[in-house]
Design a protein around this motif. Structure first.
Motif, mmCIF file in Angstrom:
data_model
loop_
_atom_site.group_PDB
_atom_site.id
_atom_site.type_symbol
_atom_site.label_atom_id
_atom_site.label_comp_id
_atom_site.label_asym_id
_atom_site.label_seq_id
_atom_site.Cartn_x
_atom_site.Cartn_y
_atom_site.Cartn_z
ATOM 1 N N GLU A 67 7.697 2.300 -9.349
ATOM 2 C CA GLU A 67 6.398 1.633 -9.458
ATOM 3 C C GLU A 67 6.420 0.533 -10.508
ATOM 4 O O GLU A 67 5.829 -0.540 -10.315
ATOM 5 N N ASP B 247 9.838 8.497 -3.494
ATOM 6 C CA ASP B 247 10.307 9.205 -4.682
ATOM 7 C C ASP B 247 10.991 10.523 -4.327
ATOM 8 O O ASP B 247 11.899 10.963 -5.028
ATOM 9 N N ARG B 248 10.570 11.137 -3.239
ATOM 10 C CA ARG B 248 11.106 12.447 -2.858
ATOM 11 C C ARG B 248 12.168 12.349 -1.779
ATOM 12 O O ARG B 248 13.220 12.998 -1.846
ATOM 13 N N SER C 254 4.734 9.381 6.510
ATOM 14 C CA SER C 254 4.830 10.551 5.643
ATOM 15 C C SER C 254 5.957 10.404 4.625
ATOM 16 O O SER C 254 6.069 11.203 3.690
ATOM 17 N N ASP D 182 8.019 9.724 1.530
ATOM 18 C CA ASP D 182 7.736 9.558 0.114
ATOM 19 C C ASP D 182 8.985 8.956 -0.540
ATOM 20 O O ASP D 182 10.018 9.618 -0.637
ATOM 21 N N ASN E 73 0.829 -1.204 0.000
ATOM 22 C CA ASN E 73 0.000 0.000 0.000
ATOM 23 C C ASN E 73 0.864 1.255 0.000
ATOM 24 O O ASN E 73 0.589 2.215 -0.734
ATOM 25 N N HIS E 74 1.899 1.250 0.819
ATOM 26 C CA HIS E 74 2.752 2.430 0.902
ATOM 27 C C HIS E 74 3.471 2.681 -0.419
ATOM 28 O O HIS E 74 3.578 3.829 -0.883
ATOM 29 N N GLN E 75 3.959 1.619 -1.047
ATOM 30 C CA GLN E 75 4.623 1.784 -2.338
ATOM 31 C C GLN E 75 3.674 2.338 -3.397
ATOM 32 O O GLN E 75 4.082 3.093 -4.289
ATOM 33 N N ARG E 76 2.402 1.985 -3.285
ATOM 34 C CA ARG E 76 1.415 2.408 -4.272
ATOM 35 C C ARG E 76 0.726 3.719 -3.908
ATOM 36 O O ARG E 76 -0.146 4.194 -4.643
ATOM 37 N N GLY E 77 1.105 4.277 -2.758
ATOM 38 C CA GLY E 77 0.492 5.527 -2.334
ATOM 39 C C GLY E 77 -0.913 5.371 -1.802
ATOM 40 O O GLY E 77 -1.705 6.321 -1.797
ATOM 41 N N VAL F 280 -3.497 4.597 1.327
ATOM 42 C CA VAL F 280 -3.611 4.617 2.789
ATOM 43 C C VAL F 280 -4.894 3.879 3.157
ATOM 44 O O VAL F 280 -6.000 4.365 2.906
#
Length: 318
Positions: free
Chosen positions: A294, A82-83, A78, A80, A64-68, A70
């Motif tokens: 992803e 990618d960031r 929190s 990210d 779920n976290h990898q796919r964004g 919640v």
């Protein structure tokens, strides 16, 4: 009941994504929750995942976290990927040798230090910050201390001696889970080394991509090894950077296979899985490039399931 261990290897941002996909495949094909492993061993990116499993976070929540996504009951994270991983390239390092004492240790006792460990000491000291990663671990261990799972081992390298340290293992220096994971992920030349009890530590992958040999004396029935830095099947990239990465990958694979054989010789069945040719084509040359994350995850979910259904391609018999 099968006594099973789980070893999660180094591999950066894309390695973590691939490993989560592979863990999901293992969970589905084995009907086994990786949190139930008798011992959890994590190195670098694998240390983050081992820490989460050790704190009770399941594979579905990691997906779920990898796919964004919640979902109700998921930890509030929190981070990210990618960031907050710092990007595909490191900041300019400091203009001084990372570990003069490490260089001296390598010269005086070369048989005690791996080639990657010796190289790590020579590289300039990194400037990158692992603070966001520390906050990620704090999200599941806000009170400090260690993981709930008593045999969660996080592998790092003592920067000045080249010695491998498995935090959480009996006899290892005492450390909070947050600091141990940051140390295990401190890529030499990229991130600032992490100090624990007066000593500096860097990425455990400098000692071994997996450190599977740590389970050799545990008498396990089986150990599942997910190693994103090693492969048994390769693509044929044309880009120079990717071809160089594959050469390095072959060297890493040779080392890990040696460790696998050592463990298998004790009677423990070793199930070994790394990215295959299709995964590598998606991964490309830079395991720290978040733009491919992803796609790497979704590819691993499929290819890892297929690989687990082909025993000759992944099983190393005892």
């Amino acid at each position: 009941m099968t006594r099973r261990g789980l070893v999660l290897g180094a591999g950066g941002v894309l390695g973590a994504a691939w490993t989560i996909g592979a863990m999901a495949a293992v969970q589905e094909e084995y009907g086994w929750d990786p949190r139930e492993a008798e011992v959890l061993i994590g190195t670098s990116a694998g240390s983050v995942l081992a820490a989460f499993l050790g704190c009770g976070v399941g594979v579905d929540q990691l997906l779920n976290h990898q796919r964004g996504i919640v979902a109700p009951g998921d930890p509030e994270i929190s981070y990210d990927p990618d960031r907050d991983s710092g990007g595909a390239l490191p900041p300019r390092p400091k203009l001084r040798m990372g570990s003069p004492r490490g260089v001296l240790s390598s010269a005086l006792r070369p048989w005690k230090v791996t080639p990657m460990g010796a190289l790590a000491a020579v590289l300039p000291q990194g400037r990158g910050s692992l603070a966001p990663l520390g906050q990620l671990v704090e999200a599941v261990r806000p009170d400090g201390g260690w993981a709930d799972h008593p045999c969660t081992w996080v592998v790092a390298m003592d920067y000045d001696s080249g010695r491998r340290v498995a935090f959480g293992r009996e006899g290892a220096p005492k450390a909070d889970l947050r600091d141990a994971v940051m140390a295990s992920c401190a890529i030499p030349g990229w991130y600032t080394p992490v100090s624990i009890s007066g000593r500096r530590y860097v990425d455990g992958g400098a000692c071994s991509p997996t450190s599977i040999d740590l389970v050799a004396k545990l008498g396990l029935d089986e150990v599942v090894v997910l190693s994103p830095m090693t492969s048994l099947h390769y693509d044929r990239p044309t880009a120079v950077a990717a071809r160089f990465e594959r050469r390095f990958r072959r060297l890493s694979t040779k080392r890990v296979i040696g460790e696998v054989k050592k463990v298998a010789a004790t009677g423990t069945k070793v199930t070994f899985l790394g990215p295959g040719a299709e995964d590598l084509a998606v991964i490309g040359a830079n395991m720290m490039d978040p733009r491919r994350r992803e796609q790497v995850l979704e590819t691993s979910l499929r290819t890892s399931r297929e690989a687990l259904r082909r025993p000759p391609s992944y099983a190393v018999p005892a």
